[in-house]
Design a protein around this motif. Sequence first.
Motif, short mmCIF file in Angstrom:
data_model
loop_
_atom_site.label_atom_id
_atom_site.label_comp_id
_atom_site.label_asym_id
_atom_site.label_seq_id
_atom_site.Cartn_x
_atom_site.Cartn_y
_atom_site.Cartn_z
N ALA A 1 52.97 31.56 -31.20
CA ALA A 1 52.34 30.96 -29.64
C ALA A 1 51.72 31.86 -29.38
O ALA A 1 51.78 33.35 -28.91
CB ALA A 1 53.43 29.99 -28.61
N THR A 2 50.49 31.36 -28.73
CA THR A 2 49.82 31.99 -27.67
C THR A 2 49.67 31.96 -26.67
O THR A 2 49.48 31.37 -26.07
CB THR A 2 48.26 32.53 -28.66
N THR B 1 50.33 28.75 -23.40
CA THR B 1 51.34 27.46 -24.27
C THR B 1 52.54 26.92 -23.05
O THR B 1 52.54 27.85 -22.78
CB THR B 1 51.35 28.40 -25.70
N PRO C 1 56.52 29.86 -20.00
CA PRO C 1 55.90 29.00 -20.90
C PRO C 1 57.23 27.35 -20.81
O PRO C 1 57.80 27.91 -21.04
CB PRO C 1 55.84 28.85 -21.86
N PHE D 1 61.83 32.43 -26.13
CA PHE D 1 60.91 33.87 -26.04
C PHE D 1 61.43 34.06 -25.53
O PHE D 1 60.99 35.66 -26.24
CB PHE D 1 59.41 32.83 -25.56
N TYR E 1 55.48 35.70 -28.70
CA TYR E 1 54.37 34.89 -27.65
C TYR E 1 53.48 36.40 -27.64
O TYR E 1 53.47 37.81 -27.31
CB TYR E 1 54.88 34.80 -26.27
N GLY F 1 50.20 37.71 -25.17
CA GLY F 1 50.04 37.08 -23.66
C GLY F 1 48.59 37.23 -23.58
O GLY F 1 48.24 37.43 -22.58
#
Length: 690
Positions: A479-480, A483, A498, A505, A588, A590
Amino acid sequence: MKTDKLLFGAAYYDEYLPYDRIETDMEMMKKAHINVIRIAESTWSTWEPQDGVFDFAHLHRMLKASSEHGIQVIVGTPTYAVPTWLAAKYPDILTQTHNGPERYGRRQNMDIAHPMYLKHAERIIRRLMEEVSSYEHVIGFQLDNETKSYDTCSPYAQAKFIDYLKELFHHDLDALNHEFGLDYWSNRINAWEDFPDVRGTINGSLGAEYQKFQRKLVTNFLAWQCGIVKEYARPEQFITQNFDYDWRGFSYGLQPEVNQWEAARPLTAAGFDIYHPSAQDLTGTEISFGGAIARSIKKENYLILETEAQGNHGWLSYPGQLRLQAFSHLASGSNSVMYWHWHSIHNAIESYWKGILSHNLKENAAYREVCRIGEEFIRHGSQLKNLKKKASVAILLSNESLTGLQWFAIHKDLTYNDIVRWIYDALYQLNIECDMLHSDDIDSFSQYSLLIAPALYSVSDTVIGALRTYVEQGGHLFATFKTAFSDPMLKIYADDQPHGLTDVFGMTYDQFTDAVNVGLKNITFSQPSNPASEESGENNGNADNSVHYWMELLQPSSAKTLAFYKHPHWGAYAAVTHNRFGQGSAAYAGCYFDQSLLKDLLRFLCKEAAVPVPETTFPVIIKRGINDDDKEIIYFLNYSDDVQTVPYHGKDCRLLIRPETMTEESVSDGDNVILPGWDFAVLETVERAE
């Protein structure tokens, strides 16, 4: 949609031509092996010149001529451009938008919620269907044209929106006010009759819900048209719509104004229009990106109903590029290539959006290349149609997240679709094929080894739970930034970010800012070509380690930090993390950074997920699929001026279509495929696929 042959064609408008040449056109089409034309969708004012007065002379000319020449027909409903008499009779059919009232002239300026528009649209659809019902060579129907809500904010649309909210909140205004946070700035609504004009709202939740409602207007409008057409269509005739994409002067990203997954449900075939830069700017990315969405909409082959021939200014294809483009569509899973349009138009706004034929309507270089494509479609179509594709990677797309990041922009130069294309373009250049899932398509998650969620800003607890289960059971998630930040109504979650995924994560954050003079350091996912000190941050000699636009200050718990920020004050914070969770893993990012570094990160994640990464990268693109004979078809596509030598690894193949640089009939493991500039090869395995 499976077909018994590849469909090759163009939009044809007898009613636009400066003189009668229908027989000439049909003969030229037959010579080019064009086997289908699209007609009728643009000329309501021709079919019904006055209220209740109908004239289908041009329609029957086209149908009779095409039948005599063995050319099949797709008939479009003409509802996307209203005639002058209808606008004069009901002036408020020209809708009100956020920018004010529409005026007559351009297409798609009407209110699709207006009862009189719908009444007259139904009448012309039914009359059209009655006219074409006896023609056996009509193979399908196209509903409307690149349909949207056209930002209708009319009284009719807003009344329907209030009814929609009443149903959504069970007539409970307190629930609506709480969910949307309307106490802020005294925006609270205490009586339904006091509901304000949505065009003035400053509340992102209410504004975004109206945009979601507008998408539902499109879904309902197409379902309504589909129901009418089905009353007349024969069982073997398909019903489609020519969906399009976000527009940046060409097809770019997820269409913000239509939930295409919902809108396509009543259709029997997914149809799309893909336009893209050509000449020196041709990369094939838009063809591949658009195709990934198109085949994912109904999880089967799709139709390209419009693509460019000569096209817009600057799009004139180099010799060979039309062939490359046509076969690139097939390589992504299309069963058709249809041009907009056959002949260039001599009047009006699209006079210089050129068709196959130029304004002199004679044979030209584009026509001769189309002839070659048509001949190859005839010769090899049985091996290339109905290509079944299976990807190990999927990108999760979300209309709600797109809308949310319109209301709460990250940066003026970084939209939701920019982030999606950042990810997709890197995968494309690495020759990692992927599907596109709508974010609520949770039953499909387990089919993929790697799921990627670009800026999945607006997400439900149901989807959060599905992502948790996916990783726990052995899936790999990437995920970026941005999210899992808000719920489906854009209310920001009040727990750690998140939301619902901090343990998945293995990190959290509560601070974020614009990225100014920030880079990355201690990058462990990158392969350095020129080793440098970790403290300098120059881990990749070929990459710019700068961070752009946005940064979240990640605080790992169980996660491993794959990169830190390089900054005198933010250097203690993680920028990219990776965490083991259950039987799977979750990464992830960020922040937004250079695409060459992103490719390194994707290589790392694919290795974790056991997704093969080919050694060959752009400008050679490799596409694979299984044909009707259960043999693998492999495309090697060269998107450059230069000759490319590509090593082949795999089972013995025959060269179905070979470039002029090769005289061999077959290719074996370890052989090279040599591709001239803007050329391609198509291989078919000798053995059936396992």
